[in-house]
Design a protein around this motif. Structure first.
Motif, PDB file in Angstrom:
ATOM      1  N   MET A   1       0.908  -0.953   0.022  1.00  0.00           N
ATOM      2  CA  MET A   1      -0.067  -0.058   0.097  1.00  0.00           C
ATOM      3  C   MET A   1       0.782   1.141   0.021  1.00  0.00           C
ATOM      4  SD  MET A   1      -3.002   1.208   2.775  1.00  0.00           S
ATOM      5  CE  MET A   1      -4.065   0.275   1.747  1.00  0.00           C
ATOM      6  N   ARG A   2       0.574   2.130  -0.817  1.00  0.00           N
ATOM      7  CA  ARG A   2       1.482   3.189  -0.966  1.00  0.00           C
ATOM      8  C   ARG A   2       1.043   4.346  -0.138  1.00  0.00           C
ATOM      9  NH1 ARG A   2       4.275   5.976  -5.150  1.00  0.00           N
ATOM     10  NH2 ARG A   2       4.082   8.474  -4.962  1.00  0.00           N
ATOM     11  N   LEU A   3       2.030   5.099   0.656  1.00  0.00           N
ATOM     12  CA  LEU A   3       2.013   6.069   1.632  1.00  0.00           C
ATOM     13  C   LEU A   3       2.302   7.613   1.085  1.00  0.00           C
ATOM     14  CD1 LEU A   3       1.564   7.355   4.508  1.00  0.00           C
ATOM     15  CD2 LEU A   3       3.749   6.526   5.154  1.00  0.00           C
ATOM     16  N   ASP A   4       1.370   8.421   1.057  1.00  0.00           N
ATOM     17  CA  ASP A   4       1.971   9.671   0.626  1.00  0.00           C
ATOM     18  C   ASP A   4       1.867  10.684   1.797  1.00  0.00           C
ATOM     19  OD1 ASP A   4       2.780   9.576  -2.489  1.00  0.00           O
ATOM     20  OD2 ASP A   4       0.715   8.435  -2.230  1.00  0.00           O
ATOM     21  N   ILE A   5       2.640  11.666   1.883  1.00  0.00           N
ATOM     22  CA  ILE A   5       2.846  12.911   2.836  1.00  0.00           C
ATOM     23  C   ILE A   5       2.899  14.259   1.898  1.00  0.00           C
ATOM     24  CG2 ILE A   5       3.660  14.074   4.619  1.00  0.00           C
ATOM     25  CD1 ILE A   5       5.005  11.503   5.651  1.00  0.00           C
ATOM     26  N   ASP A   6       1.637  14.870   1.882  1.00  0.00           N
ATOM     27  CA  ASP A   6       1.449  15.821   0.914  1.00  0.00           C
ATOM     28  C   ASP A   6       1.341  17.067   1.574  1.00  0.00           C
ATOM     29  OD1 ASP A   6       0.743  17.381  -1.398  1.00  0.00           O
ATOM     30  OD2 ASP A   6      -1.233  16.416  -1.624  1.00  0.00           O
ATOM     31  N   GLY A   7       2.606  17.845   1.408  1.00  0.00           N
ATOM     32  CA  GLY A   7       2.467  19.251   2.129  1.00  0.00           C
ATOM     33  C   GLY A   7       2.080  19.407   3.583  1.00  0.00           C
ATOM     34  N   VAL A   8       2.488  18.360   4.578  1.00  0.00           N
ATOM     35  CA  VAL A   8       2.354  18.499   5.425  1.00  0.00           C
ATOM     36  C   VAL A   8       3.113  19.609   6.577  1.00  0.00           C
ATOM     37  CG1 VAL A   8       2.508  17.180   7.671  1.00  0.00           C
ATOM     38  CG2 VAL A   8       1.338  16.178   5.772  1.00  0.00           C
ATOM     39  N   SER A   9       2.349  20.316   7.274  1.00  0.00           N
ATOM     40  CA  SER A   9       2.932  21.198   8.295  1.00  0.00           C
ATOM     41  C   SER A   9       2.344  20.853   9.501  1.00  0.00           C
ATOM     42  CB  SER A   9       2.778  22.606   7.729  1.00  0.00           C
ATOM     43  OG  SER A   9       3.441  23.052   6.600  1.00  0.00           O
ATOM     44  N   VAL A  10       2.943  21.275  10.867  1.00  0.00           N
ATOM     45  CA  VAL A  10       2.600  21.220  11.951  1.00  0.00           C
ATOM     46  C   VAL A  10       3.201  22.374  12.819  1.00  0.00           C
ATOM     47  CG1 VAL A  10       2.360  19.673  14.266  1.00  0.00           C
ATOM     48  CG2 VAL A  10       2.590  18.806  11.818  1.00  0.00           C
ATOM     49  N   ALA A  11       2.030  23.150  13.359  1.00  0.00           N
ATOM     50  CA  ALA A  11       2.506  24.333  14.195  1.00  0.00           C
ATOM     51  C   ALA A  11       1.988  24.084  15.785  1.00  0.00           C
ATOM     52  CB  ALA A  11       1.786  25.504  13.592  1.00  0.00           C
ATOM     53  N   ALA A  12       2.757  24.572  16.598  1.00  0.00           N
ATOM     54  CA  ALA A  12       2.586  24.445  17.893  1.00  0.00           C
ATOM     55  C   ALA A  12       3.097  25.781  18.597  1.00  0.00           C
ATOM     56  CB  ALA A  12       3.150  23.022  18.528  1.00  0.00           C
ATOM     57  N   THR A  13       2.421  26.331  19.638  1.00  0.00           N
ATOM     58  CA  THR A  13       2.691  27.325  20.229  1.00  0.00           C
ATOM     59  C   THR A  13       3.602  28.513  19.281  1.00  0.00           C
ATOM     60  OG1 THR A  13       4.759  26.396  20.935  1.00  0.00           O
ATOM     61  CG2 THR A  13       2.977  25.974  22.439  1.00  0.00           C
ATOM     62  N   GLY A  14       3.130  28.685  18.290  1.00  0.00           N
ATOM     63  CA  GLY A  14       3.556  29.786  17.350  1.00  0.00           C
ATOM     64  C   GLY A  14       4.829  29.282  16.725  1.00  0.00           C
ATOM     65  N   ALA A  15       5.097  27.984  16.820  1.00  0.00           N
ATOM     66  CA  ALA A  15       6.487  27.721  15.933  1.00  0.00           C
ATOM     67  C   ALA A  15       6.087  26.619  15.006  1.00  0.00           C
ATOM     68  CB  ALA A  15       7.416  27.052  17.095  1.00  0.00           C
ATOM     69  N   LEU A  16       6.561  26.502  13.861  1.00  0.00           N
ATOM     70  CA  LEU A  16       6.411  25.579  12.842  1.00  0.00           C
ATOM     71  C   LEU A  16       7.286  24.243  13.079  1.00  0.00           C
ATOM     72  CD1 LEU A  16       5.798  27.327   9.474  1.00  0.00           C
ATOM     73  CD2 LEU A  16       4.285  25.555  10.578  1.00  0.00           C
ATOM     74  N   LEU A  17       6.767  23.235  13.666  1.00  0.00           N
ATOM     75  CA  LEU A  17       7.719  22.153  13.699  1.00  0.00           C
ATOM     76  C   LEU A  17       7.908  21.315  12.726  1.00  0.00           C
ATOM     77  CD1 LEU A  17       5.895  21.021  17.142  1.00  0.00           C
ATOM     78  CD2 LEU A  17       7.677  22.569  16.837  1.00  0.00           C
ATOM     79  N   VAL A  18       7.000  21.288  11.569  1.00  0.00           N
ATOM     80  CA  VAL A  18       7.329  20.408  10.410  1.00  0.00           C
ATOM     81  C   VAL A  18       6.701  21.554   9.554  1.00  0.00           C
ATOM     82  CG1 VAL A  18       6.370  18.625   8.890  1.00  0.00           C
ATOM     83  CG2 VAL A  18       6.848  18.273  11.378  1.00  0.00           C
ATOM     84  N   GLN A  19       7.352  21.604   8.298  1.00  0.00           N
ATOM     85  CA  GLN A  19       7.178  22.771   7.096  1.00  0.00           C
ATOM     86  C   GLN A  19       6.804  22.229   5.847  1.00  0.00           C
ATOM     87  OE1 GLN A  19       9.393  26.630   7.862  1.00  0.00           O
ATOM     88  NE2 GLN A  19      10.451  25.307   9.370  1.00  0.00           N
ATOM     89  N   ASP A  20       5.583  21.954   5.442  1.00  0.00           N
ATOM     90  CA  ASP A  20       5.497  21.459   3.838  1.00  0.00           C
ATOM     91  C   ASP A  20       6.414  20.350   3.593  1.00  0.00           C
ATOM     92  OD1 ASP A  20       4.092  21.939   1.587  1.00  0.00           O
ATOM     93  OD2 ASP A  20       5.812  23.194   0.654  1.00  0.00           O
ATOM     94  N   VAL A  21       6.054  19.427   4.343  1.00  0.00           N
ATOM     95  CA  VAL A  21       6.886  18.108   3.703  1.00  0.00           C
ATOM     96  C   VAL A  21       6.181  17.268   2.680  1.00  0.00           C
ATOM     97  CG1 VAL A  21       7.387  16.035   4.834  1.00  0.00           C
ATOM     98  CG2 VAL A  21       8.025  17.930   5.972  1.00  0.00           C
ATOM     99  N   GLN A  22       6.711  16.815   1.871  1.00  0.00           N
ATOM    100  CA  GLN A  22       6.339  16.135   0.683  1.00  0.00           C
ATOM    101  C   GLN A  22       7.112  14.851   0.841  1.00  0.00           C
ATOM    102  OE1 GLN A  22       3.474  18.764  -0.864  1.00  0.00           O
ATOM    103  NE2 GLN A  22       4.216  16.613  -1.724  1.00  0.00           N
ATOM    104  N   LEU A  23       6.548  13.653   0.786  1.00  0.00           N
ATOM    105  CA  LEU A  23       7.221  12.547   0.961  1.00  0.00           C
ATOM    106  C   LEU A  23       6.453  11.302   0.462  1.00  0.00           C
ATOM    107  CD1 LEU A  23       9.015  11.457   4.406  1.00  0.00           C
ATOM    108  CD2 LEU A  23       7.807   9.861   3.148  1.00  0.00           C
ATOM    109  N   ALA A  24       7.064  10.507  -0.182  1.00  0.00           N
ATOM    110  CA  ALA A  24       6.308   9.177  -1.002  1.00  0.00           C
ATOM    111  C   ALA A  24       6.898   8.092  -0.386  1.00  0.00           C
ATOM    112  CB  ALA A  24       6.132   9.360  -2.323  1.00  0.00           C
TER     113      ALA A  24
END
Length: 256
Positions: A1-24
């Motif tokens: 089964m294929r897994l795609d991470i498409d433009g994922v960002s995660v923000a917490a307490t005003g900080a970007l922990l993960v920024q626009d991740v593209q991963l296949a």
């Protein structure tokens, strides 16, 4: 089964922990996620196994948004081994492994027993079946949790530092087992040599962003390792497998 991470960002307490991740992660591939402490690896994996919802972007399994799936439906196809697993109750090893069968509604006691027995055999914990989980060493617990994930019979396996607490022999055994399982694997790994030996593709995460990706021999280059990890690396080839392996020195301090 294929897994795609498409433009994922995660923000917490005003900080970007993960920024626009593209991963296949193609169907059946073993993809490694590497990077220094605090680079966002665990945060990204939590988005994949539904412990954390991304601020932006989508995680897809075979095209379906994983966060739109019902929990049982997601658990039938995706299993995860978080970096730190805690237990408040002292179940036996056999009971812990059997928890991996819970998402499967069509199971029978006989089929559950067979699947769990095979998972414990493959991870070398059959002899611990009647032991209490809390009485085990860190390495034994880790192998039991991997057995539980295998008993779940997932099509996608997400691993956050799966070799934690394991001695070198069990590190090699576990990663070889996972690679041979045929499932799609996304794993965060600290040991770059283990990652190079077992992964088809590596993604390098730094400051919450993907800064490099590709086959290990293309990605694990001295200039990148100096920039991202602050070490001087000397790539060599494994004499039997040909996989790239690294010898490390600390970078010389810069003079003002």
């Amino acid at each position: 089964m294929r897994l795609d991470i498409d433009g994922v960002s995660v923000a917490a307490t005003g900080a970007l922990l993960v920024q626009d991740v593209q991963l296949a992660v193609p169907d059946g591939a073993f993809v490694g996620l590497v990077g220094p402490n605090g680079s966002g690896k665990s945060t990204l994996l939590r988005c994949v196994y539904r412990a954390l919802r991304p601020t932006a972007g989508t995680v897809r399994l075979a095209g379906d948004d994983v966060h739109a799936l019902q929990p049982r439906a997601a658990a039938r196809v995706l299993a995860a081994l978080p970096q730190e697993s805690t237990a408040e109750f002292d179940f036996t090893v056999a009971e812990v492994v059997a928890m991996g069968r819970l998402p499967h509604q069509d199971r029978t006691a006989a089929s559950d027993d067979s699947v769990c027995a095979e998972a414990m055999t493959r991870t070398g914990v059959s002899h611990l079946a009647d032991r209490g989980f809390l009485a085990l060493s860190g390495g034994e617990r880790q192998r039991v949790l991997i057995a539980r994930a295998l008993a779940q019979q997932p099509r996608v396996l997400v691993l956050d530092e799966p070799t934690n607490h394991l001695d070198i022999a069990h590190q090699l055994d576990v990663l070889s087992l996972v690679r041979a399982s045929g499932v799609t694997v996304l794993a965060a790994l600290h040991d770059l040599n283990l990652a190079a030996a077992h992964c088809d593709v590596l993604y390098v995460l730094a400051g919450g962003r993907i800064v490099a990706s590709g086959p290990p021999h293309d990605v694990l280059q001295p200039a990148l390792l100096a920039e991202v990890f602050g070490v001087r690396a000397h790539p060599v080839r494994h004499p039997e497998t040909g996989a790239v392996q690294l010898l490390f020195d600390r970078l010389a301090p810069t003079t003002p």
